[in-house]
Design a protein around this motif. Structure first.
Motif, PDB file in Angstrom:
ATOM      1  N   LEU A  70       0.825  -1.206   0.000  1.00 27.19           N
ATOM      2  CA  LEU A  70       0.000   0.000   0.000  1.00 27.19           C
ATOM      3  C   LEU A  70       0.864   1.262   0.000  1.00 27.19           C
ATOM      4  CD1 LEU A  70      -2.688  -1.150   2.595  1.00 27.19           C
ATOM      5  CD2 LEU A  70      -2.989  -0.932   0.116  1.00 27.19           C
ATOM      6  N   ALA A  71       1.905   1.280   0.826  1.00 28.43           N
ATOM      7  CA  ALA A  71       2.777   2.447   0.867  1.00 28.43           C
ATOM      8  C   ALA A  71       3.506   2.638  -0.462  1.00 28.43           C
ATOM      9  CB  ALA A  71       3.777   2.308   2.015  1.00 28.43           C
ATOM     10  N   GLY A  72       3.913   1.527  -1.061  1.00 27.19           N
ATOM     11  CA  GLY A  72       4.650   1.594  -2.315  1.00 27.19           C
ATOM     12  C   GLY A  72       3.807   2.075  -3.479  1.00 27.19           C
ATOM     13  N   ALA A  73       2.478   2.007  -3.337  1.00 26.43           N
ATOM     14  CA  ALA A  73       1.581   2.474  -4.396  1.00 26.43           C
ATOM     15  C   ALA A  73       1.176   3.932  -4.198  1.00 26.43           C
ATOM     16  CB  ALA A  73       0.330   1.596  -4.438  1.00 26.43           C
ATOM     17  N   SER A  74       1.692   4.584  -3.159  1.00 23.88           N
ATOM     18  CA  SER A  74       1.270   5.948  -2.838  1.00 23.88           C
ATOM     19  C   SER A  74       2.040   6.985  -3.647  1.00 23.88           C
ATOM     20  CB  SER A  74       1.463   6.226  -1.343  1.00 23.88           C
ATOM     21  OG  SER A  74       2.842   6.302  -1.026  1.00 23.88           O
ATOM     22  N   ALA A  75       1.411   8.142  -3.797  1.00 21.34           N
ATOM     23  CA  ALA A  75       2.085   9.263  -4.461  1.00 21.34           C
ATOM     24  C   ALA A  75       3.278   9.740  -3.639  1.00 21.34           C
ATOM     25  CB  ALA A  75       1.093  10.403  -4.667  1.00 21.34           C
ATOM     26  N   ASP A  76       3.188   9.608  -2.329  1.00 18.64           N
ATOM     27  CA  ASP A  76       4.299  10.054  -1.481  1.00 18.64           C
ATOM     28  C   ASP A  76       5.543   9.201  -1.682  1.00 18.64           C
ATOM     29  OD1 ASP A  76       3.139  12.256  -0.364  1.00 18.64           O
ATOM     30  OD2 ASP A  76       2.429  11.234   1.445  1.00 18.64           O
ATOM     31  N   PHE A  77       5.369   7.903  -1.919  1.00 20.54           N
ATOM     32  CA  PHE A  77       6.540   7.069  -2.192  1.00 20.54           C
ATOM     33  C   PHE A  77       7.200   7.490  -3.502  1.00 20.54           C
ATOM     34  CE2 PHE A  77       8.248   3.155  -4.272  1.00 20.54           C
ATOM     35  CZ  PHE A  77       9.396   3.054  -3.489  1.00 20.54           C
ATOM     36  N   ALA A  78       6.379   7.734  -4.527  1.00 22.89           N
ATOM     37  CA  ALA A  78       6.926   8.182  -5.808  1.00 22.89           C
ATOM     38  C   ALA A  78       7.686   9.487  -5.641  1.00 22.89           C
ATOM     39  CB  ALA A  78       5.806   8.343  -6.830  1.00 22.89           C
ATOM     40  N   GLU A  79       7.120  10.394  -4.841  1.00 19.18           N
ATOM     41  CA  GLU A  79       7.789  11.674  -4.591  1.00 19.18           C
ATOM     42  C   GLU A  79       9.063  11.466  -3.783  1.00 19.18           C
ATOM     43  OE1 GLU A  79       8.963  15.624  -3.653  1.00 19.18           O
ATOM     44  OE2 GLU A  79       8.022  14.638  -5.365  1.00 19.18           O
ATOM     45  N   GLY A  80       9.023  10.579  -2.798  1.00 18.90           N
ATOM     46  CA  GLY A  80      10.206  10.328  -1.982  1.00 18.90           C
ATOM     47  C   GLY A  80      11.360   9.790  -2.800  1.00 18.90           C
ATOM     48  N   VAL A  81      11.074   8.867  -3.719  1.00 16.27           N
ATOM     49  CA  VAL A  81      12.114   8.311  -4.579  1.00 16.27           C
ATOM     50  C   VAL A  81      12.661   9.379  -5.522  1.00 16.27           C
ATOM     51  CG1 VAL A  81      12.589   6.659  -6.419  1.00 16.27           C
ATOM     52  CG2 VAL A  81      11.229   5.960  -4.438  1.00 16.27           C
ATOM     53  N   ALA A  82      11.739  10.163  -6.088  1.00 16.41           N
ATOM     54  CA  ALA A  82      12.186  11.227  -6.999  1.00 16.41           C
ATOM     55  C   ALA A  82      13.069  12.233  -6.269  1.00 16.41           C
ATOM     56  CB  ALA A  82      10.967  11.926  -7.605  1.00 16.41           C
ATOM     57  N   ALA A  83      12.671  12.599  -5.060  1.00 16.08           N
ATOM     58  CA  ALA A  83      13.458  13.568  -4.290  1.00 16.08           C
ATOM     59  C   ALA A  83      14.828  13.009  -3.937  1.00 16.08           C
ATOM     60  CB  ALA A  83      12.698  13.948  -3.024  1.00 16.08           C
ATOM     61  N   PHE A  84      14.881  11.716  -3.610  1.00 16.41           N
ATOM     62  CA  PHE A  84      16.159  11.075  -3.291  1.00 16.41           C
ATOM     63  C   PHE A  84      17.091  11.102  -4.500  1.00 16.41           C
ATOM     64  CE2 PHE A  84      18.805   7.236  -3.359  1.00 16.41           C
ATOM     65  CZ  PHE A  84      19.505   7.388  -2.167  1.00 16.41           C
ATOM     66  N   ARG A  85      16.538  10.770  -5.658  1.00 13.37           N
ATOM     67  CA  ARG A  85      17.372  10.736  -6.868  1.00 13.37           C
ATOM     68  C   ARG A  85      17.822  12.130  -7.288  1.00 13.37           C
ATOM     69  NH1 ARG A  85      13.597   6.332 -10.163  1.00 13.37           N
ATOM     70  NH2 ARG A  85      14.434   4.468  -9.113  1.00 13.37           N
ATOM     71  N   GLU A  86      16.963  13.122  -7.030  1.00 14.74           N
ATOM     72  CA  GLU A  86      17.273  14.491  -7.440  1.00 14.74           C
ATOM     73  C   GLU A  86      18.002  15.272  -6.341  1.00 14.74           C
ATOM     74  OE1 GLU A  86      13.486  16.087  -8.565  1.00 14.74           O
ATOM     75  OE2 GLU A  86      13.121  14.437  -9.986  1.00 14.74           O
ATOM     76  N   LYS A  87      18.287  14.577  -5.226  1.00 17.21           N
ATOM     77  CA  LYS A  87      19.018  15.178  -4.107  1.00 17.21           C
ATOM     78  C   LYS A  87      18.368  16.469  -3.617  1.00 17.21           C
ATOM     79  CE  LYS A  87      23.522  13.179  -5.293  1.00 17.21           C
ATOM     80  NZ  LYS A  87      22.967  12.192  -6.255  1.00 17.21           N
ATOM     81  N   ARG A  88      17.063  16.386  -3.333  1.00 19.92           N
ATOM     82  CA  ARG A  88      16.299  17.524  -2.815  1.00 19.92           C
ATOM     83  C   ARG A  88      15.346  17.033  -1.729  1.00 19.92           C
ATOM     84  NH1 ARG A  88      11.161  16.815  -4.526  1.00 19.92           N
ATOM     85  NH2 ARG A  88      10.807  15.671  -6.485  1.00 19.92           N
ATOM     86  N   PRO A  89      14.840  17.909  -0.879  1.00 16.73           N
ATOM     87  CA  PRO A  89      13.860  17.494   0.138  1.00 16.73           C
ATOM     88  C   PRO A  89      12.556  17.035  -0.533  1.00 16.73           C
ATOM     89  CG  PRO A  89      14.818  19.624   0.695  1.00 16.73           C
ATOM     90  CD  PRO A  89      15.244  19.325  -0.717  1.00 16.73           C
ATOM     91  N   ALA A  90      11.983  15.999   0.001  1.00 13.55           N
ATOM     92  CA  ALA A  90      10.717  15.501  -0.531  1.00 13.55           C
ATOM     93  C   ALA A  90       9.578  16.448  -0.144  1.00 13.55           C
ATOM     94  CB  ALA A  90      10.422  14.106  -0.016  1.00 13.55           C
ATOM     95  N   LYS A  91       8.627  16.606  -1.037  1.00  8.08           N
ATOM     96  CA  LYS A  91       7.431  17.410  -0.783  1.00  8.08           C
ATOM     97  C   LYS A  91       6.212  16.474  -0.761  1.00  8.08           C
ATOM     98  CE  LYS A  91       9.349  21.557  -2.975  1.00  8.08           C
ATOM     99  NZ  LYS A  91       9.182  22.587  -4.058  1.00  8.08           N
ATOM    100  N   PHE A  92       5.991  15.882   0.388  1.00  8.76           N
ATOM    101  CA  PHE A  92       4.899  14.930   0.537  1.00  8.76           C
ATOM    102  C   PHE A  92       3.558  15.664   0.588  1.00  8.76           C
ATOM    103  CE2 PHE A  92       8.411  12.586   2.782  1.00  8.76           C
ATOM    104  CZ  PHE A  92       8.559  11.608   1.800  1.00  8.76           C
ATOM    105  N   THR A  93       2.540  15.007   0.054  1.00  9.49           N
ATOM    106  CA  THR A  93       1.191  15.581   0.068  1.00  9.49           C
ATOM    107  C   THR A  93       0.236  14.810   0.951  1.00  9.49           C
ATOM    108  OG1 THR A  93       0.547  14.265  -1.871  1.00  9.49           O
ATOM    109  CG2 THR A  93       1.485  16.458  -2.281  1.00  9.49           C
ATOM    110  N   GLY A  94       0.715  13.711   1.549  1.00 10.70           N
ATOM    111  CA  GLY A  94      -0.162  12.913   2.385  1.00 10.70           C
ATOM    112  C   GLY A  94      -1.007  11.925   1.624  1.00 10.70           C
ATOM    113  N   ARG A  95      -0.663  11.667   0.355  1.00  9.82           N
ATOM    114  CA  ARG A  95      -1.463  10.759  -0.482  1.00  9.82           C
ATOM    115  C   ARG A  95      -0.535   9.736  -1.161  1.00  9.82           C
ATOM    116  NH1 ARG A  95      -3.612  15.731  -0.628  1.00  9.82           N
ATOM    117  NH2 ARG A  95      -5.856  15.937  -0.340  1.00  9.82           N
TER     118      ARG A  95
END
Length: 264
Positions: A239-264
């Motif tokens: 369930l967590a892996g299907a969330s928009a926040d996980f996608a954002e977290g991975v993108a932020a990690f790869r782009e070396k920036r703070p993640a901007k989670f939306t709670g979804r």
């Protein structure tokens, strides 16, 4: 939310602040107050802006526990049922707190007594002011601990300390509570608001679904086997892996920036 008489509930910048607001009675837990807390928790489940719940008490302390001053109390009558208020109010409230899909922080000061102690300690993160003290006062009036105390306290501090709190009915100061693992941190009273704001703001910016799955998993794990918990973790990770926040977290990690989670 504005119709509440015994609590205050404000949602701002992702933080839902629920304040016990009977300061003249040291926030004693009357049935109307408990009813309003249940209503507030139900409302927060539907509130898409709220991403963390903060519970506080107004005035000189967090809560003096159950309101024993009500004039219509049938105490002493042949048909008095001391468990009725638990069934109707306290038990539904504690169940709702543990089922809430939001992280909960409690900010406490002064007396944290009886069922008020259970409410404060049912939070995920408990921040205590130096003035705070915990008291399982039930035994002092010939009652047994309730509002989940018998389930919660042994899990937090072990059987021996839990039994001493319940059977001796003595105050546990904030520093001792920290040493025992009852609370996350103890700060000067003047610093409580600042410390709590830092924590709630961080949680309000975090991955809300992951928080909800963690809360649910920890409760389940306390009641089931390792194998059952591993099964839960596998499903929760799906369930967590299907969330928009996980996608954002991975993108932020790869782009070396703070993640901007939306709670979804």
């Amino acid at each position: 939310m504005s119709a509440f008489q015994n609590i205050k509930l404000v949602v701002e910048a992702g933080v839902a602040r629920l304040t016990l607001a009977r300061p003249d009675a040291l926030n004693a837990l009357s049935r109307p107050l408990l009813r309003e807390m249940i209503t507030a928790l139900d409302a927060l489940r539907q509130n898409r802006e709220a991403r963390v719940l903060l519970i506080t008490g107004e005035g000189r302390g967090f809560s003096s526990g159950a309101d024993l001053s009500a004039g219509n109390s049938p105490v002493g009558s042949p048909d008095f049922d001391g468990g009725e208020v638990l069934e109707q109010y306290y038990n539904p409230l504690i169940e709702r707190m543990f089922a809430l899909p939001l992280p909960i922080v409690s900010a406490i000061h002064g007396p944290v007594v009886g069922a008020g102690c259970s409410i404060a300690l049912s939070a995920d993160i408990v921040i205590a002011a130096e003035s705070a003290y915990f008291l399982q006062a039930f035994i002092n009036v010939g009652l047994v601990p309730d509002a989940g105390s018998m389930w919660l306290l042994p899990r937090l501090i072990g059987r021996s300390r839990a039994l001493s709190m319940m059977m001796l009915g003595e105050r546990i100061p904030a520093k001792t509570a920290l040493d025992w693992g009852l609370v996350h941190d103890v700060v000067a009273d003047a610093d409580l608001a600042t410390r709590v704001a830092a924590i709630t703001e961080k949680l309000a910016r975090g991955p809300t679904l992951a928080y909800a799955l963690i809360r649910q998993g920890v409760r389940k794990a306390s009641e089931q086997t390792l194998s059952e918990t591993l099964v839960y973790e596998r499903e929760a990770q799906r369930l967590a892996g299907a969330s928009a926040d996980f996608a954002e977290g991975v993108a932020a990690f790869r782009e070396k920036r703070p993640a901007k989670f939306t709670g979804r």
